[in-house]
Every structure is written in C-alpha cells, then in structure tokens.
Design a protein around this motif. Sequence first.
Motif, mmCIF file in Angstrom:
data_model
loop_
_atom_site.group_PDB
_atom_site.id
_atom_site.type_symbol
_atom_site.label_atom_id
_atom_site.label_comp_id
_atom_site.label_asym_id
_atom_site.label_seq_id
_atom_site.Cartn_x
_atom_site.Cartn_y
_atom_site.Cartn_z
ATOM 1 N N ILE A 1 -5.177 7.789 -7.122
ATOM 2 C CA ILE A 1 -6.794 7.752 -6.880
ATOM 3 C C ILE A 1 -7.323 9.033 -6.822
ATOM 4 N N THR A 2 -8.340 9.668 -7.509
ATOM 5 C CA THR A 2 -8.856 10.986 -7.423
ATOM 6 C C THR A 2 -10.499 10.546 -6.860
ATOM 7 N N GLY A 3 -10.537 11.578 -6.039
ATOM 8 C CA GLY A 3 -12.013 11.713 -5.715
ATOM 9 C C GLY A 3 -12.288 12.950 -4.582
ATOM 10 N N ASP A 4 -13.469 12.967 -4.201
ATOM 11 C CA ASP A 4 -13.695 14.128 -3.300
ATOM 12 C C ASP A 4 -13.371 13.767 -1.633
ATOM 13 N N PHE A 5 -12.209 13.401 -1.370
ATOM 14 C CA PHE A 5 -11.918 12.701 -0.276
ATOM 15 C C PHE A 5 -11.422 13.962 0.757
ATOM 16 N N LEU A 6 -11.785 13.698 1.973
ATOM 17 C CA LEU A 6 -11.375 14.887 3.004
ATOM 18 C C LEU A 6 -9.878 14.349 3.349
ATOM 19 N N SER A 7 -9.340 15.493 4.003
ATOM 20 C CA SER A 7 -8.053 15.416 4.541
ATOM 21 C C SER A 7 -7.889 14.341 5.641
ATOM 22 N N TYR A 8 -6.844 13.516 5.644
ATOM 23 C CA TYR A 8 -6.819 12.421 6.609
ATOM 24 C C TYR A 8 -7.935 11.397 6.850
ATOM 25 N N SER A 9 -8.415 11.270 5.307
ATOM 26 C CA SER A 9 -9.351 10.048 5.258
ATOM 27 C C SER A 9 -8.637 8.613 5.573
ATOM 28 N N GLU A 10 -8.835 7.976 6.527
ATOM 29 C CA GLU A 10 -8.169 6.763 6.730
ATOM 30 C C GLU A 10 -8.775 5.533 5.619
ATOM 31 N N GLU A 11 -10.137 5.865 5.435
ATOM 32 C CA GLU A 11 -10.595 4.878 4.452
ATOM 33 C C GLU A 11 -10.011 5.022 2.975
ATOM 34 N N ALA A 12 -9.774 6.339 2.361
ATOM 35 C CA ALA A 12 -9.287 6.408 1.580
ATOM 36 C C ALA A 12 -7.745 5.943 1.310
ATOM 37 N N ASN A 13 -7.123 6.307 2.398
ATOM 38 C CA ASN A 13 -5.763 5.683 2.386
ATOM 39 C C ASN A 13 -5.621 4.193 2.404
ATOM 40 N N ASN A 14 -6.617 3.452 2.990
ATOM 41 C CA ASN A 14 -6.733 2.040 3.007
ATOM 42 C C ASN A 14 -6.940 1.374 1.728
ATOM 43 N N MET A 15 -7.719 2.185 0.958
ATOM 44 C CA MET A 15 -8.004 2.125 -0.384
ATOM 45 C C MET A 15 -6.579 1.827 -1.178
ATOM 46 N N LEU A 16 -6.019 3.109 -1.093
ATOM 47 C CA LEU A 16 -4.729 3.443 -1.947
ATOM 48 C C LEU A 16 -3.868 2.206 -1.506
ATOM 49 N N ASN A 17 -3.676 1.946 -0.348
ATOM 50 C CA ASN A 17 -2.779 0.788 0.145
ATOM 51 C C ASN A 17 -2.995 -0.592 -0.455
ATOM 52 N N GLU A 18 -4.362 -0.710 -0.504
ATOM 53 C CA GLU A 18 -4.671 -2.029 -1.047
ATOM 54 C C GLU A 18 -4.749 -2.141 -2.622
ATOM 55 N N TYR A 19 -4.828 -1.075 -3.169
ATOM 56 C CA TYR A 19 -4.641 -0.760 -4.652
ATOM 57 C C TYR A 19 -3.363 -1.090 -5.027
ATOM 58 N N VAL A 20 -2.251 -0.522 -4.213
ATOM 59 C CA VAL A 20 -0.760 -0.818 -4.636
ATOM 60 C C VAL A 20 -0.540 -2.321 -4.335
ATOM 61 N N GLU A 21 -1.131 -2.757 -3.160
ATOM 62 C CA GLU A 21 -0.976 -4.283 -3.044
ATOM 63 C C GLU A 21 -1.249 -5.175 -3.945
ATOM 64 N N LYS A 22 -2.857 -5.077 -4.440
ATOM 65 C CA LYS A 22 -3.227 -5.863 -5.395
ATOM 66 C C LYS A 22 -2.540 -5.693 -6.933
ATOM 67 N N VAL A 23 -1.999 -4.583 -7.259
ATOM 68 C CA VAL A 23 -1.297 -4.287 -8.308
ATOM 69 C C VAL A 23 0.020 -4.966 -8.450
ATOM 70 N N LYS A 24 0.675 -4.754 -7.292
ATOM 71 C CA LYS A 24 2.087 -5.584 -7.125
ATOM 72 C C LYS A 24 1.875 -7.009 -6.837
ATOM 73 N N ALA A 25 0.646 -7.364 -6.288
ATOM 74 C CA ALA A 25 0.523 -9.078 -6.154
ATOM 75 C C ALA A 25 0.471 -9.674 -7.512
ATOM 76 N N ASN A 26 0.182 -8.781 -8.606
ATOM 77 C CA ASN A 26 0.245 -9.306 -9.977
ATOM 78 C C ASN A 26 1.357 -8.775 -10.865
ATOM 79 N N TYR A 27 2.009 -7.741 -10.541
ATOM 80 C CA TYR A 27 3.299 -7.264 -10.947
ATOM 81 C C TYR A 27 4.100 -6.835 -10.081
#
Length: 295
Positions: A77-103
Amino acid sequence: MITGFAIILDEKILYVSNKKKYNFFEIVLFVQKLITSINPKNSWRLSNIYFEGESGKERMIIHHDFTQNGKHLFFCITGDFLSYSEEANNMLNEYVEKVKANYASGEIIQEAAKKSEFMVIIKLITGYLWDKFQESIEDEDITYKCNNTENRIIYCGISSQGLPIISQLYDKSLLINLQRDINHENIELFSSNLSAKLATIAMNTQIRAKTNIKEIHFNDLDDNGCKKLILYGHINGYSLDFFASGDFNKIKEIFVELEEKISQDQIFHHEFSGDLKPFRSLKTYLDEIIQQFDQ
C-alpha cells in the motif's frame, strides 16, 4: 492520504488499484532481487520503502510472505504514511486478512488473477479499506518509542552513476550465509555486487517512478525480528549507501551526521573521472563511523 494498493507474486504484479503507481510497485521487484542475492535463507522480510522527490514524499508499506513453493508474495500500500503509523499497519494487516479470506494461498491468488472476477473482488476490498482508514490515518497522532536494541553497521559505500568508488563491509557474516570464505577477494567482490544492486534500485526508481528512493526497511526473522535498514544519500551526483540494523532513529541520526560531514570534502565538488586514487582518503570516514555503533 492513501494512493494505491498492489499484490505482487515473485516477479509479476498481479493487481494495482492505481495505474499511476504501477512504476512505484515495480521497485519491489528490484528490491526482491537484492534480498535473494544476499539472504539465501529467506529470513528477511521487506516491510516498507520510503520515496522522496519533486512530487513529494511517499511511503510504501509491505507485508512480505512466501508461498508453499517458495515464491515471494507482497501485499503493498502506498501513501503519505508516517513512520510507525499503527493505523497504516492495521490497514495493511486487514488487507492481507481479507484477500486471504477469499484466496487462501499465493498459488490460489496466482490462478485467480487470470480471471476478471479477481479484479472485482480485490477492488471491493481496497475500496472498503480506503473508506475505513483514510480519515483515521490522516488524524493519527504518532509517538515514537525508542527500541532497546543493538545497533550494528553492515555496509557503507560511495558510488557514481552505479560505479563503486569506495566501500566497506563491516558484517562479514553475510559471506558466511552465502557459503563463501572470508577473504579479501570475496569481500571486494561481494561489496562491488552489493553496490551495483543498490545503484540499480536507485536508478530504476529515478527512471521509472520519477522520484528518489531514500529508505528500505526489512525485518530479520533469524535475528528476533531485528530491523535492517538501507539508507540512500545524494552528494553532488554521488551516492552514499548505508546499510545497518537496530533502532531506526539512532541509525538515521548517525547517517545524517555522516552525510553532512562527508559532503564537505572537496572531492565531491568534482565529477568522477574514473580515477579512484583521490577518493582513498574517504576511507577515514568509513573507519570512523563504526565507533558510533555497538560493535
């Protein structure tokens, strides 16, 4: 601001939400080649890449996995994220989780990507994530916590247009990982190859993505998840490459100090002619920098 989502399997980009960011995601392929060449045990996991150029600053956050067949699988995921952004990491984890739930696996993702339905489903997932996290990422207040970890320098080098000028390999264990004897010839060869690969990443970023690469972050699973970091500096057309492990802020502080100090040397006021002799004095800087690490 979130600017793009991607899924990359080995050397193929299977999905990109924003075609304008395709060239950014291509840089992952060049970093993958670097990882493969110096970490045959596949214990390093790419976690983020930071870019900075005329168009602004941008960070790519990455979940790096392996398939059952040993292929690299990246969720990005690309964006103007700050280092150590917990929200950005939460989004990445949910991205992986939802893709793998389908595939459920990389092999299934690879087959599904050949069908148009795949694009529809992933687009629904990324659209949902954009709506859910866009505002919370922009409003996030980040507090940096210093890691109580050993700081070690691995490599430092200076090059011009991809041509190595001077370098020093501090961590000889990289040669052991490649099952090579630790001797002068192998150290020189390894350092030269590493310098060339780092230059390839930098040049392809400039050519393809029209920006500069500034940071590459890894997690080392063989070293209790210790963070490894590559920093890129630019001094009047010369490149300063810095590879270390430990606390990001401490390493960045040492790097900035080195870059400021070394840039004052008169040798960088002249174009590189191919003659290495005038640059030998720069080894003093490379010898001194180790004193700031926990070696």
